[in-house]
Design an enzyme around this catalytic site. Structure first.
Site, short mmCIF file in Angstrom:
data_model
loop_
_atom_site.label_atom_id
_atom_site.label_comp_id
_atom_site.label_asym_id
_atom_site.label_seq_id
_atom_site.Cartn_x
_atom_site.Cartn_y
_atom_site.Cartn_z
NE ARG A 97 48.00 42.98 42.15
CZ ARG A 97 48.91 42.07 41.60
NH1 ARG A 97 48.44 40.89 42.31
NH2 ARG A 97 50.01 42.25 41.19
CE LYS A 194 40.37 33.14 45.23
NZ LYS A 194 41.39 33.74 44.35
#
Length: 313
Positions: A97, A194
């Site tokens: 990530r 989101k």
């Protein structure tokens, strides 16, 4: 299987390594990694690897940095012992990530890790479901990124009624993954969008697509704390979904993940064994599928110089 191939394992996921070796009709190589009293990693390889095609199985799970050092030192030991070819089999690739800079003076840790694995002496990497596809380009050696989606899709197909079901991406960034998974199951997709209304405020979730009266199958590459996943499931149910299932390749399960899953509204979480789960991490809601056969087939194809891309279909 040729006598010229040897499978070794670090300490992160020995059961998976043993299962891979078993599919290949081999026993794990005689080698081990321990820790000196001062915390440094010690590696012993107790059989010859000269001229051999060596595969080192090591998932880079928690404790991440310790398992990275085990892998690097094992690679170095094999290289100095004149192994013919060294392949790092990394079911779960850490730091994935951290694949780009999002603000000034940030590292790109995934690139650094790729450099370390390469410089240590690796000739090839076999991994699974990288969080970011561009990480393949961080390596200057061949990378085979296997996919767990066929295994997850087969489980869903055999255990769920797919009438009135929909595949859900947990965020906009996972749409390509969700679309490919939905294509395998011949299902439509929906997206959880989101948005954070203000700093330090809870995310507000909007559902893009029709989930009313449907069974939702959320697909992602990993589950970390599970907090956002549970919030997404709650948003789906509030939007009229009947049930929510979650599929993910890597069960990172950090922090309160297990409690979040046990107490959350998701009916079942389906993951793979790329990361070893301890007994206290398992519960009735968690189903673990094995990826050993897929890794074994990839290793066999690499060893005999056959196409690995056929496994990506």
């Amino acid at each position: 299987m040729s006598n010229n191939i040897k499978i070794f394992s670090g300490n992160s996921n020995i059961p998976l390594a043993e299962e891979i070796a078993k599919y290949l009709g081999l026993a794990l190589g005689q080698g081990y990694a321990t820790t000196f009293s001062n915390g440094e990693t010690r590696v012993n390889i107790e059989e010859t690897v000269r001229g051999c095609d060596v595969y080192i199985v090591q998932s880079l799970s928690n404790p991440v940095d310790h398992y990275i050092m085990e892998l690097l030192i094992m690679i170095d030991a094999m290289k100095r012992a004149s192994a013919g070819r060294i392949t790092a089999v990394v079911p779960y690739f850490a730091y994935a990530r951290q694949d780009r800079k999002t603000r000034p003076r940030e590292p790109i840790s995934a690139k650094l890790l790729a450099n370390l694995i390469t410089v240590a002496g690796t000739n090839r990497v076999i991994t699974m479901d990288l969080h970011a596809g561009q990480i393949q380009g961080f390596f200057d050696i061949p990378v085979d990124p296997l996919q767990a989606s066929p295994i997850l899709a087969e489980y869903i197909r055999n255990n769920l009624n797919l009438d009135d079901s929909v595949v859900v991406s947990p965020d906009v960034g996972g749409v390509a993954r969700a679309r490919a998974f939905a294509s395998r199951l011949h299902l439509p997709i929906a997206i959880i969008d989101k948005r954070r209304p203000a700093p330090n405020e809870s995310e507000v979730m909007y559902i893009v697509g029709d989930v009313s009266g449907k069974t939702c199958i959320v697909i992602d590459d990993m589950i970390d704390t599970g907090g956002t996943l549970i919030k997404g499931a709650e948003a789906l149910l509030e939007d009229g979904a009947l049930d929510v299932y979650a599929c993910a390749t890597h069960p990172v399960f950090s922090g309160n993940a297990i409690e979040n899953i046990k107490n959350g509204c998701i009916k079942k979480v389906i993951v793979t064994n790329t990361i070893r789960l301890e007994k206290d991490q398992l519960c009735d809601k968690i189903e673990v599928l094995s990826v050993a056969r897929l890794f074994a087939e990839a290793i066999e194809r690499v060893h005999y110089n056959r196409s690995v891309s056929e496994l990506f279909v």
